[in-house]
Design an enzyme around this catalytic site. Sequence first.
Site, PDB file in Angstrom:
ATOM      1  N   LYS A  97      -6.657  18.605  37.545  1.00 44.18           N
ATOM      2  CA  LYS A  97      -6.429  17.790  38.862  1.00 44.18           C
ATOM      3  C   LYS A  97      -5.211  17.815  39.152  1.00 44.18           C
ATOM      4  O   LYS A  97      -4.599  18.667  39.416  1.00 44.18           O
ATOM      5  CB  LYS A  97      -6.981  16.278  38.362  1.00 44.18           C
TER       6      LYS A  97
ATOM      7  N   ASP B  27      -7.241   7.655  29.309  1.00 43.15           N
ATOM      8  CA  ASP B  27      -7.546   9.031  30.285  1.00 43.15           C
ATOM      9  C   ASP B  27      -6.507   8.676  31.549  1.00 43.15           C
ATOM     10  O   ASP B  27      -6.717   7.793  32.212  1.00 43.15           O
ATOM     11  CB  ASP B  27      -9.049   9.210  30.545  1.00 43.15           C
TER      12      ASP B  27
ATOM     13  N   ARG C 211      -3.771  31.860  19.255  1.00 45.68           N
ATOM     14  CA  ARG C 211      -5.028  30.831  19.315  1.00 45.68           C
ATOM     15  C   ARG C 211      -4.174  29.436  18.733  1.00 45.68           C
ATOM     16  O   ARG C 211      -4.039  28.448  19.140  1.00 45.68           O
ATOM     17  CB  ARG C 211      -6.201  30.929  18.440  1.00 45.68           C
TER      18      ARG C 211
ATOM     19  N   TYR D  10     -15.625   9.301  33.866  1.00 44.06           N
ATOM     20  CA  TYR D  10     -15.923  10.524  34.424  1.00 44.06           C
ATOM     21  C   TYR D  10     -17.358  10.626  33.865  1.00 44.06           C
ATOM     22  O   TYR D  10     -17.612  10.548  32.660  1.00 44.06           O
ATOM     23  CB  TYR D  10     -15.123  11.491  34.203  1.00 44.06           C
TER      24      TYR D  10
HETATM   25  O1  P1T Z   1     -13.039  19.115  34.113  1.00 38.21           O
HETATM   26  P1  P1T Z   1     -12.329  19.162  33.159  1.00 38.21           P
HETATM   27  O2  P1T Z   1     -10.731  19.638  33.128  1.00 38.21           O
HETATM   28  O3  P1T Z   1     -13.018  19.234  32.027  1.00 38.21           O
HETATM   29  O4  P1T Z   1     -11.881  17.403  32.987  1.00 38.21           O
HETATM   30  C1  P1T Z   1     -12.851  16.592  32.840  1.00 38.21           C
HETATM   31  C2  P1T Z   1     -12.302  15.247  33.253  1.00 38.21           C
HETATM   32  C3  P1T Z   1     -11.820  14.323  32.350  1.00 38.21           C
HETATM   33  N1  P1T Z   1     -11.333  12.925  32.829  1.00 38.21           N
HETATM   34  C4  P1T Z   1     -11.503  12.647  34.180  1.00 38.21           C
HETATM   35  C5  P1T Z   1     -10.882  11.425  34.732  1.00 38.21           C
HETATM   36  C6  P1T Z   1     -11.987  13.534  35.042  1.00 38.21           C
HETATM   37  O5  P1T Z   1     -12.174  13.124  36.189  1.00 38.21           O
HETATM   38  C7  P1T Z   1     -12.599  14.844  34.496  1.00 38.21           C
HETATM   39  C8  P1T Z   1     -13.256  15.925  35.481  1.00 38.21           C
HETATM   40  N2  P1T Z   1     -13.614  15.296  36.761  1.00 38.21           N
HETATM   41  C9  P1T Z   1     -14.239  15.888  37.832  1.00 38.21           C
HETATM   42  C10 P1T Z   1     -14.403  17.127  37.843  1.00 38.21           C
HETATM   43  C11 P1T Z   1     -14.452  15.268  38.993  1.00 38.21           C
HETATM   44  O6  P1T Z   1     -14.583  15.439  40.030  1.00 38.21           O
HETATM   45  O7  P1T Z   1     -14.415  13.841  38.814  1.00 38.21           O
END
Ligand code: P1T
Length: 391
Positions: free
Chosen positions: A203, A178, A55, A107
């Site tokens: 992504k 971000d 961890r 988001y």
């Molecule tokens: O889904 P996750 O890995 O927890 O990430 C969250 C997140 C953070 N920042 C941005 C700009 C994001 O687009 C996302 C997640 N977004 C999607 C799942 C979406 O379809 O927009």
Amino acid sequence: MTPAAPGDGWGFETAAIHAGQPPDPATGAVVPPISLATTFAQEAVGRHRGYEYARSANPTRTALETCLATLEGAGFGLAFASGLAAEDAVLRSIPDGGHVLLAPDVYGGTWRLLSQVHRERLRVSTCVLDDPRTLAAAWTDDTRLVWLETPSNPLLSIIDIATVAGLCHERGALCVVDNTFATPYLQQPLALGADVVVHSTTKYLGGHSDVVGGFLAVDDGALADRLRFLQNAVGAVPGPFDCYLVLRGLKTLGVRMERHCANAAAVVEMLCGHPAVSSVLWPGLRDHPGYAVAAKQMRGFGGVVSFVCAGGEAAALAVAERTRLFTLAESLGAVESLIEHPARMTHASAAGSPLAVDPALVRLSVGIETEEDLVEDLRAALDSVERAGAG
Ligand code: P1T
């Protein structure tokens, strides 16, 4: 052979393939092993080779953290189990009662995390960030963090990172960017003055819709220590296989981003001429309000495109359901093209808030398939919606 160390003047693609991943000293393997051990033998109490318990640190995770930190031009990188877990660590790092200034388009899950999970501890307000007057008006003595996405999700707004970071530093708050939509290939926020870079590695960085992950990149040692403490103490860490998948994705990030950007430009050209579309949001359009800033701070305009349907919500839902190649699904940034309806899907949790999304909006994640196939798929769906509307 002594493997070159990152920072030897490597270009982006070289670092993406090699940083943190020298051939395995034991076997010569050119791919970092997926290190599954949860614990590591110690020669004496407290005497070990940098790893105690998985961890706290794991060799595959170290390889990912080194590689992605290098790509962001950061001194330190920390990998998390998801983008939201990475965001949560940043929010936990500010003291109780802190005020967070949030850009008005992010988001939906980020809004949910701030407005519901951290509601007891933190105060959040939204504000147009890169206008010094509105920022000054929204600022309070306890403002600790300014949080933005550029390009933003789902409106593809552009914020001048250097301007906002400068204003934050004058007033003593952290600037968090971000960078999920741009990736370090297109934009490096730390070099523009940001303090923390956040990623959903789910992504573009993973790039193949097969891994969920998050990442933080920072340059300040004390901040890195605080985040490293939270990473271990809260424990939202990625498994070794997930780290391996993101590392593998990073190797092709540069070539994939080039194709995402080129395909997005072709899709945008068709959308701009289609009667079923009332407006197209993509920072590469010369009449996009953020075009000049995007051209200055990004190397390309990215692969996410949004558009407003002339026929309103019904038309937006119909388009999203009628494409054949663009798959109707949440997420973005992978090789395959996706289409979604933000108001009902990714941003449903922002309904009724300052971040609520126009229900006529459709968001595309333009993949790296053959350009003509994507354009024709979308055109056919829009034509059919246009005919239904006219009929
Ligand atoms: O889904 P996750 O890995 O927890 O990430 C969250 C997140 C953070 N920042 C941005 C700009 C994001 O687009 C996302 C997640 N977004 C999607 C799942 C979406 O379809 O927009």
